[in-house]
Write a protein that holds these residues in place. Sequence first.
Motif, PDB file in Angstrom:
ATOM      1  N   HIS A 250      62.892 159.784  18.376  1.00  0.00           N
ATOM      2  CA  HIS A 250      63.247 160.878  19.267  1.00  0.00           C
ATOM      3  C   HIS A 250      64.386 161.661  18.634  1.00  0.00           C
ATOM      4  O   HIS A 250      65.268 161.080  18.001  1.00  0.00           O
ATOM      5  CB  HIS A 250      63.700 160.369  20.631  1.00  0.00           C
ATOM      6  CG  HIS A 250      62.570 159.970  21.532  1.00  0.00           C
ATOM      7  ND1 HIS A 250      62.771 159.430  22.791  1.00  0.00           N
ATOM      8  CD2 HIS A 250      61.232 160.047  21.362  1.00  0.00           C
ATOM      9  CE1 HIS A 250      61.595 159.188  23.352  1.00  0.00           C
ATOM     10  NE2 HIS A 250      60.652 159.533  22.510  1.00  0.00           N
ATOM     11  N   ARG A 254      66.741 160.551  25.592  1.00  0.00           N
ATOM     12  CA  ARG A 254      66.016 160.944  26.791  1.00  0.00           C
ATOM     13  C   ARG A 254      65.874 159.736  27.705  1.00  0.00           C
ATOM     14  O   ARG A 254      66.237 158.617  27.338  1.00  0.00           O
ATOM     15  CB  ARG A 254      64.620 161.478  26.427  1.00  0.00           C
ATOM     16  CG  ARG A 254      64.656 162.541  25.356  1.00  0.00           C
ATOM     17  CD  ARG A 254      63.330 163.135  24.989  1.00  0.00           C
ATOM     18  NE  ARG A 254      62.182 162.278  25.051  1.00  0.00           N
ATOM     19  CZ  ARG A 254      61.075 162.464  24.316  1.00  0.00           C
ATOM     20  NH1 ARG A 254      61.031 163.456  23.441  1.00  0.00           N
ATOM     21  NH2 ARG A 254      60.037 161.672  24.442  1.00  0.00           N
ATOM     22  N   LYS A 255      65.332 159.983  28.890  1.00  0.00           N
ATOM     23  CA  LYS A 255      65.161 158.893  29.844  1.00  0.00           C
ATOM     24  C   LYS A 255      64.232 157.819  29.305  1.00  0.00           C
ATOM     25  O   LYS A 255      64.340 156.649  29.669  1.00  0.00           O
ATOM     26  CB  LYS A 255      64.633 159.429  31.167  1.00  0.00           C
ATOM     27  CG  LYS A 255      65.638 160.270  31.942  1.00  0.00           C
ATOM     28  CD  LYS A 255      65.054 160.733  33.260  1.00  0.00           C
ATOM     29  CE  LYS A 255      66.070 161.556  34.045  1.00  0.00           C
ATOM     30  NZ  LYS A 255      65.503 162.043  35.322  1.00  0.00           N
ATOM     31  N   THR A 257      63.902 157.006  26.098  1.00  0.00           N
ATOM     32  CA  THR A 257      64.368 156.445  24.830  1.00  0.00           C
ATOM     33  C   THR A 257      64.660 154.959  25.019  1.00  0.00           C
ATOM     34  O   THR A 257      65.260 154.558  26.015  1.00  0.00           O
ATOM     35  CB  THR A 257      65.638 157.162  24.343  1.00  0.00           C
ATOM     36  OG1 THR A 257      65.349 158.557  24.145  1.00  0.00           O
ATOM     37  CG2 THR A 257      66.139 156.569  23.032  1.00  0.00           C
ATOM     38  N   LYS A 281      75.556 160.354  26.318  1.00  0.00           N
ATOM     39  CA  LYS A 281      74.404 160.472  27.210  1.00  0.00           C
ATOM     40  C   LYS A 281      73.747 159.122  27.421  1.00  0.00           C
ATOM     41  O   LYS A 281      73.324 158.788  28.535  1.00  0.00           O
ATOM     42  CB  LYS A 281      73.392 161.474  26.649  1.00  0.00           C
ATOM     43  CG  LYS A 281      72.223 161.735  27.596  1.00  0.00           C
ATOM     44  CD  LYS A 281      71.335 162.852  27.102  1.00  0.00           C
ATOM     45  CE  LYS A 281      70.206 163.125  28.102  1.00  0.00           C
ATOM     46  NZ  LYS A 281      69.332 164.232  27.629  1.00  0.00           N
TER      47      LYS A 281
END
Length: 304
Positions: A250, A254-255, A257, A281
Amino acid sequence: MDFIALDFETATADRDSPCEIGLTYVKEGQVVDTESWLIKPRSFPYFAPFNVSIHGITPQDVADEPEFHDLWEVLRPRLENNLIVAHNAGFDLSVLRRTLASYSIPFPSLDYACSYIMSRKAWPGLASYNLKSLCSQHSIRPGHHRAAADSRACAELTLKILGQTQTSCVRECSSKLRTSIGRLLDGGYTPSEAKRDYSGRGFNPIIGDTSKHNPESIFFGRSVVFTGALSSMTRAAAQQVIVDIGGANHFGVRKDTDYLVVGQQDFRVVGEDGMSGKQEKAVSLIARGAPLEILSERDFLCNI
């Protein structure tokens, strides 16, 4: 165009060991005054030899000077509710925060910006963005690691950045350069950092070797993001390893990942907490229950 340029020198590697502070005042786009104070650090009489070799301040120089908590009644009215600029603000503002915390003094309310970060945006592609190099490039008298002169050099450099960006104040300049204004207030802070814009930047697909797929690897069928520099291989090589195993890369966290692999971070780029935007994050997602794991480079190497 009003702001105060700030610079700290420290006695040791510990951030709560300031031995000198310099303030340079800018009013309506003009440098109007510079002040500096020597400080007896908490580490007194110990000064790290490396630090002394940088700024030349010795225990004898500060033996009769006030400690920071005694000087704070002078400094606070100068700093509070003002806009502060520092070169590598992540360092100087952390010196302020940690020293205040070590004396159990509440944080003042102030905003701050980083001339180092703004310089990178204003003049991209330079070999170095340290204060000495930028002063040389812009015919500014360098500070030679004394707080008064360094704060003045920072102020003059900031005015050069405003001229380069054709802006009338630090806040306007920060917005134009896509950098954020940091905030210090009683109970916490938000960092001054560069805003990253990845729009239009595709992530080139990497073709894996299916003969190397390894269903026993933790990365098989999982998504991986890298942040920081790996010492063992290039990032491209690491990403190739992931797809060869049977995983996916990625570009950003992200959610969905699964793993973030953290290499060595550049303190000039990351936030004041030492974490990149990706790591921040990831920490936030984990706190909200995301099944994401942060790995060190060693963990990564042990699982490939």
